[in-house]
Motif scaffolding. Structure first.
Motif, PDB file in Angstrom:
ATOM      1  N   GLU A   1       7.741   4.625  -5.685  1.00 19.34           N
ATOM      2  CA  GLU A   1       6.513   4.336  -6.396  1.00 19.34           C
ATOM      3  C   GLU A   1       6.587   3.820  -7.898  1.00 19.34           C
ATOM      4  OE1 GLU A   1       4.017   8.094  -6.276  1.00 19.34           O
ATOM      5  OE2 GLU A   1       4.146   7.851  -3.995  1.00 19.34           O
ATOM      6  N   TRP A   2       7.568   4.311  -8.593  1.00 21.50           N
ATOM      7  CA  TRP A   2       8.014   3.846  -9.811  1.00 21.50           C
ATOM      8  C   TRP A   2       8.268   2.483  -9.887  1.00 21.50           C
ATOM      9  CZ3 TRP A   2       7.328   4.628 -14.633  1.00 21.50           C
ATOM     10  CH2 TRP A   2       8.195   4.134 -15.653  1.00 21.50           C
ATOM     11  N   GLN A   3       9.152   1.776  -8.968  1.00 20.29           N
ATOM     12  CA  GLN A   3       9.212   0.376  -8.874  1.00 20.29           C
ATOM     13  C   GLN A   3       8.142  -0.381  -8.647  1.00 20.29           C
ATOM     14  OE1 GLN A   3      12.421   1.008  -5.798  1.00 20.29           O
ATOM     15  NE2 GLN A   3      14.089   0.529  -7.258  1.00 20.29           N
ATOM     16  N   ASN A   4       7.052   0.334  -7.788  1.00 20.16           N
ATOM     17  CA  ASN A   4       5.974  -0.373  -7.508  1.00 20.16           C
ATOM     18  C   ASN A   4       5.185  -0.686  -8.855  1.00 20.16           C
ATOM     19  OD1 ASN A   4       4.100  -1.839  -5.494  1.00 20.16           O
ATOM     20  ND2 ASN A   4       2.860   0.108  -5.534  1.00 20.16           N
ATOM     21  N   GLU A   5       5.175   0.672  -9.543  1.00 13.97           N
ATOM     22  CA  GLU A   5       4.593   0.336 -10.946  1.00 13.97           C
ATOM     23  C   GLU A   5       5.007  -0.705 -11.667  1.00 13.97           C
ATOM     24  OE1 GLU A   5       1.627   2.025 -12.073  1.00 13.97           O
ATOM     25  OE2 GLU A   5       1.381   2.815  -9.830  1.00 13.97           O
TER      26      GLU A   5
ATOM     27  N   HIS B   1       4.022  -4.256 -10.506  1.00 14.45           N
ATOM     28  CA  HIS B   1       2.515  -4.600 -11.000  1.00 14.45           C
ATOM     29  C   HIS B   1       2.496  -4.824 -12.443  1.00 14.45           C
ATOM     30  CE1 HIS B   1       0.729  -4.175  -7.037  1.00 14.45           C
ATOM     31  NE2 HIS B   1       1.595  -3.166  -6.658  1.00 14.45           N
ATOM     32  N   THR B   2       3.047  -4.031 -13.240  1.00 16.04           N
ATOM     33  CA  THR B   2       3.229  -4.305 -14.638  1.00 16.04           C
ATOM     34  C   THR B   2       3.489  -5.776 -14.949  1.00 16.04           C
ATOM     35  OG1 THR B   2       3.164  -1.907 -15.075  1.00 16.04           O
ATOM     36  CG2 THR B   2       3.615  -3.346 -16.865  1.00 16.04           C
TER      37      THR B   2
END
Length: 98
Positions: free
Chosen positions: A64-68, A71-72
């Motif tokens: 989830e951290w990599q996904n954020e 997206h950033t």
């Protein structure tokens, strides 16, 4: 309207900053695209890689951290590129007026 030379300097600085930010974001996105290709093809609950992500036609699973982060970086690109183009146009217009 502000002094012409001050306006030109501000536009040049803004163009430099947006270009630097845009290139950095593009490099980060390219890095993610190449490294994520080797990530698990199935969800791995132990490592937290449970978020599906499309890369080069394959679905891999990232945290989830990599996904954020991805997206950033994409939002930064979507903002930096138009700002860079606006600064470039303003820079060219300010040179044409003189």
């Amino acid at each position: 309207m502000p002094n012409g030379s001050v306006f030109k300097k501000v536009i040049q600085i803004a163009l430099g900053v947006t270009t630097l930010v845009g290139i950095t974001a593009m490099a980060a996105f390219a890095y993610f695209e190449t490294t994520f290709f080797y990530y698990p093809k199935r969800p791995d609950f132990r490592s937290g890689s449970i978020v599906p992500y499309q890369v080069k036609g394959f679905t891999v699973y990232i945290t989830e951290w990599q996904n954020e982060i991805v997206h950033t970086v994409m939002w930064i690109l979507w903002i930096a590129i138009p700002l860079m183009l606006i600064c470039l146009v303003l820079s060219r217009l300010s040179k044409a007026k003189v």
